[in-house]
Design a protein around this motif. Sequence first.
Motif, short mmCIF file in Angstrom:
data_model
loop_
_atom_site.label_atom_id
_atom_site.label_comp_id
_atom_site.label_asym_id
_atom_site.label_seq_id
_atom_site.Cartn_x
_atom_site.Cartn_y
_atom_site.Cartn_z
N ILE A 11 0.88 -1.17 0.00
CA ILE A 11 0.00 0.00 0.00
C ILE A 11 0.92 1.22 0.00
CG2 ILE A 11 -2.09 -1.05 0.90
CD1 ILE A 11 -1.19 -0.13 3.70
N TYR A 13 2.43 5.07 0.20
CA TYR A 13 2.35 6.25 1.05
C TYR A 13 1.62 7.36 0.29
CZ TYR A 13 5.78 4.43 4.38
OH TYR A 13 6.44 3.70 5.32
N HIS A 19 4.34 7.47 -9.00
CA HIS A 19 5.28 7.56 -10.12
C HIS A 19 5.39 6.19 -10.77
CE1 HIS A 19 8.45 5.66 -7.79
NE2 HIS A 19 8.49 6.64 -6.91
N HIS A 22 5.64 2.93 -8.48
CA HIS A 22 4.39 2.41 -7.90
C HIS A 22 3.54 1.78 -8.99
CE1 HIS A 22 5.35 6.22 -5.60
NE2 HIS A 22 5.62 5.27 -4.74
N THR A 25 4.69 -1.77 -9.93
CA THR A 25 4.29 -2.81 -8.97
C THR A 25 2.83 -3.21 -9.20
OG1 THR A 25 5.70 -1.71 -7.35
CG2 THR A 25 4.25 -3.43 -6.53
N ASP A 50 -1.22 3.71 2.26
CA ASP A 50 -0.67 3.70 3.61
C ASP A 50 -0.68 5.15 4.06
OD1 ASP A 50 0.85 3.24 5.84
OD2 ASP A 50 2.58 2.40 4.79
N GLY A 249 8.46 -4.07 -3.59
CA GLY A 249 9.74 -3.64 -4.13
C GLY A 249 10.83 -4.14 -3.19
N ASP A 251 13.00 -2.64 -1.71
CA ASP A 251 13.22 -1.73 -0.58
C ASP A 251 12.43 -2.12 0.66
OD1 ASP A 251 11.12 -1.17 -2.37
OD2 ASP A 251 10.83 0.84 -1.57
N ILE A 252 11.36 -2.85 0.47
CA ILE A 252 10.52 -3.15 1.64
C ILE A 252 10.40 -4.65 1.86
CG2 ILE A 252 9.25 -0.98 1.57
CD1 ILE A 252 6.96 -2.44 0.19
N HIS A 278 10.51 -7.26 -6.39
CA HIS A 278 11.05 -6.82 -7.69
C HIS A 278 12.09 -5.73 -7.47
CE1 HIS A 278 8.92 -3.02 -7.62
NE2 HIS A 278 7.80 -3.64 -7.34
N TRP A 281 13.13 0.66 -10.87
CA TRP A 281 13.35 1.44 -12.08
C TRP A 281 14.31 2.55 -11.70
CZ3 TRP A 281 12.16 0.05 -16.80
CH2 TRP A 281 11.19 -0.94 -16.95
#
Length: 633
Positions: A11, A13, A19, A22, A25, A50, A249, A251-252, A278, A281
């Motif tokens: 979810i 932010y 962009h 997001h 995904t 979120d 992603g 990052d999380i 994943h 970009w």
Amino acid sequence: MSKPFYITTPIYYVNDRPHIGHTYTTVLADVIARFHRMRGEQVYFLTGTDEHGQKVEKAAAARGITPKQLADEVVANYTELWKAMTMTHFRFIRTTDADHKEQVQRLFKRLVDKGDIYKATYKGLYSVSDEAYVTETQAKELQAQGLAHQLIELEEETYFFRLSAYQDRLLKLYEEHPEFVQPDFRFNEVKRFVEGGLQDLSISRTSISWGIPVPGDEKHVIYVWFDALLNYLTGCPANCWPPDLQIVGKDILRFHAVYWPAFLMAAGMFLPETILAHGWWLMGEDKMSKSKGNVVRPDTLLRFGNDALRFYFMRDMQVGHDRGFSYEGFMDRLNADLANGLGNLASRTLSMIQRYRGGLVPMPTVMDELDQAMATQLLAVFPEYLEQARANNFHGALDVLWAYLRTLDGYIVKAEPWKLAKDPANDPKLDAVLAILYRALRATALLVAPVMPELAQTLWEGLGHSTKVAETTFHGFALDGPAIGPIGESKPLFQRIDKEKEMSELLAPETPADAKPSLDVPEIRETVEADTFFKVDLRVGRILEAERVPKSDKLIKMKVDIGLEQRTIVGGIGKAYEPAELVNRLVVVVANLAPRKLMGIESHGMLLAASDNASKPYLIAPPADAMPGFLVK
Ligand code: ME8
């Protein structure tokens, strides 16, 4: 009845508009959701926003509106975008939804009762942008990246989740379910992280107010990640649990592959089947981010069509890996694969069937070796595509299919149907060629439907169907079945893009709707006392020598005279300046910065430069008659 295939996206932010990161995904999740439906499965697809936490609170304060007002505004951006992009989620969950709040408080309380959540004092550094406490090592990394200002010192009473108690169970989970995290190389990262030891996780804050209150202790709000992860529970109908595939992603990933299963274990619930992480970009080598001013918005790309963007995402990005984005690459891909490749093949085939067979697709009676080879290849390509797609590898699947489409172009050149059409004696051969091309296109329409729903439907109808291709299942589809009815008017599938013309428009800088900041600069940093500022020793310096640091296009090593002494300073200005143009320049040097090593060279000091993130750094230049050693104050 079997359980629906349950798929989720993170979810997002609500501190910024979507962009292409997001968007990617969500497209990936939607393509997989559609693919599973076409496998005949029931699918439940969840996405959303979120909305709590410090990030959102700060972004709203900067705009002078409430967090909820900001959330409503950004949610409208998201929901409109997902509608335009034909996303097929069932629910758009918001963490401000009443049922979610209830869910989070209920689970929090349950874990307190169970002893998995307890209260204690925490002291340490906190990263506002990550909404997380950071370890000393992480803090050093951030400092080295010049991001120290994102860290704040916090000491607070907080509720902890007993994460340390789950280390062994998590390792056992990874051991027994290697499919839990995909792709493999990310799985190993997660495993190593947990093997390194887990500390209890602080899951409440007293420093912020925008969040779900801790039940019974309302000066605490629940940590945004505890709140956010539970959306997957709130948004799940009773018959769908657990998730089959959760897309995130990289990052999380840690939040999803470590904290999330630990929360669920504590709650005594089934765990998700697979977390698929994943890559990013990238723009050049950088992650796309608002603070860097290099963000690409989906609206800019959607002028080429929803399907075009969806296709590009799936075709160019290998799930798990990073991929550089470029407008040129984007347009080249679409022109090559959609305007030329598939578009061209479809229009040639359909117009030949019109011209030579009055729109009726022939059944082949004889096939020579070449025809046979093409037909056999199709029989192999079809299941291979499905297998790759089943493994969530649409990049690989589309690669296989497009390689086949290219072979078909060669087949047309060899078979020369326009020559065959001149002599009725060649009718059986021409029938075979047209039938094979038709079948290949029909299979293609079906296979690409999850990726390009509209284009696939146009092609499907062009091939004479009046049904919905998305409602056709792969299972039982007869590759060599007879054609359905006469083919209709063929519509072009994809308009070739005039690259030169579009480039000039696409590269025009983004003008935000709320026009205020035409500059992409971070917010003003935290207030500091004058005393703090005066601790920084700024001096006029003159660059005496400059050379590039080998193997780096960014770093330049300089010798700088700062009046009292000469310094070696390594600066990240190599993309903006050539060493030769630096020599003799007057600069401003941070003279009392602790030395640090950059690519093995000790750099002692830093040059001041101005930039708006999107542009190159401009070295700050004192007037020509200033002397090295002058104090800047
Ligand atoms: O992390 N390339 O939200 P978020 C590819 N709210 N994907 C990207 C990307 C890029 N450059 N940038 C972002 C959050 N993404 C939390 C999630 S879930 C319980 C809470 C995608 O708005 C990627 O999927 O920062 C990443 O995980 C997500 O956007 C982060 O979105």
